[in-house]
Design a protein around this motif. Structure first.
Motif, short mmCIF file in Angstrom:
data_model
loop_
_atom_site.label_atom_id
_atom_site.label_comp_id
_atom_site.label_asym_id
_atom_site.label_seq_id
_atom_site.Cartn_x
_atom_site.Cartn_y
_atom_site.Cartn_z
N LEU A 66 9.58 -1.51 2.32
CA LEU A 66 8.30 -1.21 1.96
C LEU A 66 7.34 -2.29 1.51
O LEU A 66 6.38 -2.60 1.98
CB LEU A 66 8.35 -0.19 0.52
N TRP A 67 8.24 -3.38 0.86
CA TRP A 67 7.26 -4.75 0.61
C TRP A 67 7.11 -5.29 1.98
O TRP A 67 5.86 -5.65 2.12
CB TRP A 67 8.01 -5.62 -0.18
N ILE A 68 7.79 -5.31 2.93
CA ILE A 68 7.42 -5.90 4.32
C ILE A 68 6.35 -5.31 4.75
O ILE A 68 5.27 -6.04 5.33
CB ILE A 68 8.65 -5.84 5.16
N ILE A 69 6.24 -3.88 5.08
CA ILE A 69 5.16 -3.35 5.59
C ILE A 69 4.08 -3.37 5.00
O ILE A 69 2.91 -3.52 5.69
CB ILE A 69 5.47 -1.90 6.10
N MET A 70 4.19 -3.66 3.57
CA MET A 70 2.96 -3.58 2.94
C MET A 70 2.23 -5.18 3.26
O MET A 70 1.04 -5.22 3.24
CB MET A 70 3.28 -3.79 1.34
N GLY A 71 3.12 -6.02 3.46
CA GLY A 71 2.54 -7.27 3.58
C GLY A 71 1.79 -7.38 4.90
O GLY A 71 0.73 -7.78 5.13
N VAL A 72 2.56 -6.83 6.01
CA VAL A 72 1.81 -6.81 7.32
C VAL A 72 0.50 -6.24 7.08
O VAL A 72 -0.30 -6.44 7.73
CB VAL A 72 2.79 -6.06 8.16
N THR A 73 0.56 -4.97 6.65
CA THR A 73 -0.62 -4.06 6.44
C THR A 73 -1.61 -5.02 6.00
O THR A 73 -2.95 -4.62 6.29
CB THR A 73 -0.36 -2.76 5.91
N ALA A 74 -1.47 -5.51 4.70
CA ALA A 74 -2.38 -6.19 3.87
C ALA A 74 -3.12 -7.24 4.91
O ALA A 74 -4.52 -7.50 4.98
CB ALA A 74 -1.99 -6.97 2.95
#
Lengths: 259, 388, 314, 272
Positions: free
Chosen positions: D249-257
């Motif tokens: 979740l943290w990974i995809i949040m970073g990429v999305t941000a």
């Protein structure tokens, strides 16, 4: 009546001047050959692990054609787009104003596109066969064996007819999206799933793709497939009936409906 | 009030809008004219903050569009009537826009009524005709009941009743004290709607003046004078008097005289002094189109002239006698274009002309009219083909 | 020549075109007018045999459209500029049409030249602007050098230069003896182009007459007069039994008399004239008069909100 | 030419983010394609999940095989296919505006690009999050019912396969929306996103040498399907120090941000 050679030339120009023709036909060829090659290589590696009866009825020709399940979809797309884009773009009105004879127009189009699909289908089928056989190693067959040439030519016929069938359906439905939305799931899912369900199997074997693909078998009832109540040519005949019905339907719609 | 100051927009090496300065004032309908590719759309887009100017600025009521505190309540625009998602109903489309701007939902039904779309409000706009789409676009522009309105080709696809409605709407909006800025290619429509004109060509300002002034500066009006039929001596007397007073007189096909260089009352006085009775004395203002054509002659980016076209249009040389056309239909011969390109296709006309409809129309039609059948006309086609 | 006889088209219960009979003659530009929904498009589509009539017939030079061998050589039509495949280049779009009617390939280059699209002949037509698309549609109509040409809203999207060009093109084609049939909503444009008018409303024929007749029958014409001697003029006119109405800008308007008679009358009394001109109504006014009541989408007057103080207070 | 400028009787008030959100919600719900895409997603997840549960229930009789919460992983297959729906919806939310020209109308009505994009992102995120979370929960419950056991899944596992998956899918959709805003072209953006999902596997097949083994594993482990799978299984699949637990979740949040930041900048800078 409008000059038929002129209409054929015109349709040939139409087909060769849109990008989708190249993409769909190249897709059909590449996908069929590649998947067929892949499965052939896999079969060669796994041959010894196959059950006894499958080894006994091993059909190297069919194996090299296994990419057609996917490749035929590209053919369906090609056939649908040839007819469907006329409606989508409004070109149909311009075309019919130029060639008001509905029969000449539709069958001219189908002839040109069908012959092209057939040619590509034959190339695909021969290429799939030779590449597949080369990768099958010691389990291969050769073009000179009994019935093999019939199966290989039949593979090309099958792909060409698939495209023509789609053209008929698209002419009936007058929309690319609708036609693709019906044909692709039908051939990809419905037909495949029904053929695995005991009761529906009896019906499904008369579907155009199921019946037509019999022509590609060299070994009867190969690798555990169910025996069909018709032979390879009978199967192709059933498919031809489907194609004729689709084209007749398309023609009636074109003639009766306002453009 | 819209104000452009030294507005410039470059796309790579091409300058679409070049150092453009003008003002659009409230209370009048201002027409925005220019040939295709003259930078009209780009200018409109910059006014609405959709494109950023390369340099210069354009403001609405003193603020750049993107800094307006309440943009949709101050500016309404119809840029492209097809710029809607076809899958949405007319009402949903307007509702989304209203909500975005904080406009109460009942205003949506109101504007739908204003443009006459209330019966199809819940139909998806995919099935709309061009005219209905145009009405939907106008509804969107009116939604915020704004002070400044921009319309790009508002009558596109409307029927005569709709055209009349739009024309009256624009005038009414301006009369309420709003700023109305309209671009259009239809000169006759503009002449009826606009009070003021901003004309650009190749991105540069060509004119910023009232319609009346524009026509007066860019074309010559004339007086049409008729003397009693069957009394040629009256006519000759008048011609002599007018010429003597410095007027320029041409003869019209129906016997009337076309007088330039003298004001109407002067013509009347001269006739009076010469004892000539007048059967007609009418002023003819040149049309806006004619004035526009003269002004933009050199500024057209994209023109359809070539040797064959010249043959088709009666444009090239005006005969000394004025042609027999109704009053609105007459165009002053446009000043010969500078022709920067030496027209490479020009020389082989005699042979190639047979191919152009203009030339082949003659013999081919005679042939068809005489012989009738398609067989014949086809052999004719192919034989000319061989000849070529 | 296009002949319509009792042409009728029903969609379900709605009658779009109702027993329409008229003839479009060669040698002139015939305008085809009617409000939205009057059945103009349907009629034009039936002329090209794109829609089948419920009853009645259309004959193109005496024959049914479907009997025409190579129809593009008889009749060229611009119905919808976008009715071409956008993924194809302008050149190829025209080429396939040309080939279907055995029109030589060089003609494609010619018509592209003619409409001024040579420079973009090899560009895909989906990227064309509306005006360019219109020019391409006109090129397609001219492809077979036909004797009959049909244009539906030809000036749509064209700029003034293009409008001027298509207007002159149509007039010129008519003087060559071709049959030109044009539909348009732009009355001012029609007034400049058409010689003859066919007007329909709710599928029925309302008028089939020359432009001059149409305007005369459907609107008022009067004489406009300006003079420094207004009172004298009024008296002179009154003595001849004519009433002069004040036009508001200092001019006088007189109904029911010719400029010739008034000119003579005033000359007898040595009245100085500053203007004496015959005024005819515009085609638009005449059209509005005739088709009032045959309109589908009526807009309301005024654009401001219909609410008042109640909302202000809210 | 002095005229009193027109003033509207409609009360003027400053529009804010809430208005933009209401507007985007109207846009979203007034399109049939939204309903279709989400409908297909629900049918896929629920249908495949239940079918799979039946199939497995037939195959192995012993319910003990699903100990440790592995019964919850049965939802993964449907959810993998659902990514296609979410990607399509996310891309179309923004590209259909560019495709039809609607974006110009929207930006004329609200010149603040940031507000429009924020409203779109919030509405879309909420819609996908709620839908996915609910359908995941239903599917998991249905699967447990079919198999007659919850397999002793912990509360943490339950939250991860419902709320966690919902958030993951919503962020994936948001990433698609950002890509759509950057590329402005429907087909191009969908292809890019599908490519992003599948490309690691294609590359991994290409890197068929022992030296690149680690790179290959990393590619596969950090691919979107694998990250989604990790949320279901909870642990690293290959036993390497790869993402586990809530880390995907943290990974995809970073990429999305990062992608969203790019989208904001692009929308603000570029001509509409």
């Amino acid at each position: 009546m409008a000059s038929v050679p002129a209409v054929l030339r015109s349709e040939w120009t139409k087909i060769r001047t849109v990008a989708s023709t190249v993409w769909t036909l190249a897709g059909a060829l590449v996908v069929t050959v590649a998947v067929g090659a892949g499965l052939s290589a896999l079969m060669r590696a796994q041959f010894d692990n196959l059950p006894e009866f499958e080894r006994a009825t091993f059909d190297p020709t069919v194996i090299s054609f296994s990419g057609m399940v996917l490749g035929q979809l590209a053919m369906v797309v090609f056939g649908v787009l040839v007819v469907g884009t006329e409606y989508g773009s409004g070109m149909i009105r311009t075309s019919l104003a130029a060639v008001p004879q509905r029969a000449t127009f539709l069958f001219g189009k189908v002839t040109v596109a069908g012959l092209l699909a057939l040619a590509v289908g034959l190339v695909t089928s021969f290429l799939s066969f030779f590449v597949g056989q080369a990768l099958l190693g010691e389990h291969r067959t050769s073009i000179g064996e009994e019935n093999v040439l019939r199966a290989v030519i039949g593979g090309g016929l099958y792909m060409g007819l698939m495209a023509v069938f789609s053209m008929g359906v698209a002419a009936m439905l007058r929309s690319s999206m609708l036609s693709l939305g019906i044909l692709v799931p039908f051939f990809f899912l419905v037909s495949q799933i029904l053929s695995a369900v005991p009761g529906a199997k009896e019906v499904a074997r008369y579907f155009p793709d199921q019946a037509g693909s019999k022509i590609m078998q060299v070994v009867p009832n190969a690798m555990g497939q169910d025996p069909a109540p018709y032979g390879p040519w009978g199967g192709l005949g059933i498919m031809l009936l489907w194609v004729a019905a689709a084209l007749a339907g398309g023609y009636v719609v074109l003639k009766k409906r306002d453009a | 009030m819209i104000e452009a100051v030294r507005l410039t927009k470059r796309y790579g090496a091409k300058t679409a809008v070049d150092d453009l300065s003008f003002q659009v004032r409230p209370g009048v309908v201002t027409g925005f004219l220019g040939p295709n590719g003259s930078g009209k759309s780009t200018t409109m887009r910059m006014i609405l903050g959709l494109d950023r100017p390369t340099s210069g600025r354009v403001t609405i009521g003193g603020h750049p569009f993107r800094e307006l505190p309440n943009a949709p309540r101050q500016v309404g625009a119809l840029l492209d009537a097809r710029a809607v998602h076809g899958g949405r109903t007319a009402r949903s489309h307007l509702l989304a826009l209203a909500q975005l701007a904080g406009i109460p939902a009942r205003r949506v039904d109101e504007v739908l009524g204003v443009v006459g779309l209330q019966d199809v409000a819940r139909r998806r706009s995919k099935g709309f005709s061009l005219g209905m789409g145009q009405r939907l676009g106008i509804a969107a522009a009116l939604l915020g009941d704004p002070q400044v309105l921009l319309f790009d080709e508002p009558v596109n696809g409307l029927d005569p009743e709709g055209i009349l409605w739009v024309r009256n709407l624009m005038k009414a909006l301006a009369a309420e004290g709003r700023t109305v800025f309209v671009s259009s290619h239809l000169m006759s429509e503009m002449a009826l709607t606009a009070d003021h004109l901003v004309v650009i060509g190749r991105g540069r300002l060509l004119a910023d003046m009232s319609v009346r002034e524009f026509i007066a500066t860019n074309s010559a009006g004339f007086a049409r004078v008729r003397t009693p039929a069957g009394e040629p001596e009256q006519r000759e007397k008048l011609v002599a008097a007018l010429t003597g007073a410095g007027g320029f007189v041409l003869s019209e096909p129906d016997g009337a005289l076309r007088v330039t260089g003298l004001p109407l009352p002067r013509v009347s006085d001269l006739a009076h002094d010469a004892g000539v009775r007048l059967w007609e004395l009418s002023p003819h203002q040149a049309s806006l189109e004619e004035a526009y054509m003269r002004m933009t002659q050199t500024a057209v980016d994209y023109r359809s002239t070539d040797d064959r076209l010249a043959e088709l249009g009666p444009v090239p040389e005006q005969p000394p006698v004025v042609p027999d056309v109704p009053l609105e239909g007459w165009y002053a011969p446009p000043p010969p274009a500078p022709v920067p390109v030496p027209a490479p296709a020009a020389p082989p006309v005699p042979a190639g002309a047979a191919a152009a409809p203009a030339a082949s129309g003659g013999p081919a039609d005679a042939d068809r009219a005489g012989g009738g059948g398609p067989q014949q006309s086809r052999t004719h086609e192919s034989s000319t083909e061989d000849a070529r | 020549m296009i002949e319509l006889e009792g042409l009728t088209k029903r969609f379900g219960t709605k009658t779009a075109v109702d027993r329409l009979s008229f003839t479009v003659r060669p040698g002139m530009v015939t305008g085809f007018l009617g409000p939205n929904g009057a059945g103009k498009s349907t009629t034009m589509r039936m002329m090209l045999d794109l829609d089948a009539p419920t009853s009645g017939t259309v004959r193109i030079d005496g024959r049914h459209y479907r009997e025409l061998d190579e129809p593009l050589k008889y009749i060229g039509a611009l119905l919808d500029a976008k009715a071409l495949h956008g993924g194809r280049t302008a050149y190829h779009n025209l080429l396939c049409l040309a080939q279907s009617n055995r029109i030589p390939e060089r003609r494609v280059g010619e018509v592209l030249d003619l409409v001024g699209l040579s420079a973009v002949a090899r560009k895909k037509s989906k990227n064309f602007s509306m005006g360019m698309g219109q020019r391409l549609g006109i090129a397609a109509a001219l492809l077979g050098d036909p004797r009959i040409l049909m244009f539906d809203e030809p000036v749509n999207g064209l700029d003034p230069e293009g409008i001027h060009w298509i207007r002159n093109l149509m007039k010129h084609l008519a003087t060559e003896g071709r049959t030109i049939f044009v539909s348009s909503h732009l009355m001012s444009e029609m007034a400049l182009t058409a010689d003859h008018l066919v007007v329909i409303g709710q599928g029925k024929l309302l008028a089939d007459m020359s432009m001059a007749d149409f305007i005369q029958r459907n609107s008022r014409s009067y004489v406009r007069l300006r003079t420094p001697q207004r009172e004298l003029t009024r008296d002179v006119l009154a003595s001849a039994g004519l009433t002069a109405v004040d036009a508001g800008d200092g001019a006088l308007e007189i109904d029911g008399e010719s400029t010739e008679r008034i000119g003579e009358l005033l000359a007898e009394h040595r009245v100085v004239l500053h203007e004496l001109s015959a005024q005819r109504a515009s085609l638009e006014e005449a059209f509005m008069q005739m088709t009032a009541g045959a309109v589908e989408y009526h807009a309301h007057d005024g654009a401001g909100p219909q609410w008042g103080a109640d909302v202000k207070g809210a | 030419m002095t005229t009193t400028p027109y003033t509207s009787p409609i009360p003027v008030r400053r529009a804010h983010l809430g208005d933009a959100i209401a507007s985007e919600w109207t846009k979203m719900r007034s399109l049939r394609s939204t309903l279709w895409t989400l409908g297909v997603m629900v049918v896929l997840v629920l249908g495949l999940g239940v079918l799979l549960a039946y199939a497995i229930g037939e195959a192995s009789a012993s319910p003990d095989a699903y100990e440790g919460g592995s019964v919850l992983t049965l939802g993964l297959l449907g959810m993998l296919l659902a990514t296609v729906c979410v990607i399509t919806l996310g891309v179309l939310t923004i590209t259909s505006e560019f495709g039809t020209g609607m974006i110009r109308t929207t930006l004329t009505a609200c010149p603040s690009r940031g507000r429009v994009l924020t409203a779109k992102a919030i509405v879309f995120f909420a819609l996908v999050f709620v839908t996915t979370t609910l359908v995941s929960a239903f599917t998991a419950a249905a699967q447990c019912a079919v198999l007659g056991t919850t397999g002793g899944a912990s509360a943490g596992q339950w939250i991860r396969v419902t709320v966690g998956v919902g958030l993951f899918m919503a962020f994936l959709g948001l990433l698609s929306l950002a890509v759509g805003a950057l590329l402005r072209h429907s087909a191009g953006s969908i292809t890019t996103m599908i490519g992003l999902v599948l490309l690691p596997y294609v590359l991994a097949i290409g890197l068929y040498t022992r030296e690149l083994n680690d790179l290959r594993t990393a590619l596969v482990e950090y691919s979107i399907p694998a990250l989604l799978g990790t949320l279901y299984t909870g642990g690293p699949v290959g036993g390497m120090p790869m993402p586990s637990g809530w880390q995907p979740l943290w990974i995809i949040m970073g990429v999305t941000a990062v992608a969203l930041a790019g989208a904001y900048t692009a929308l603000d800078r570029r001509d509409a």
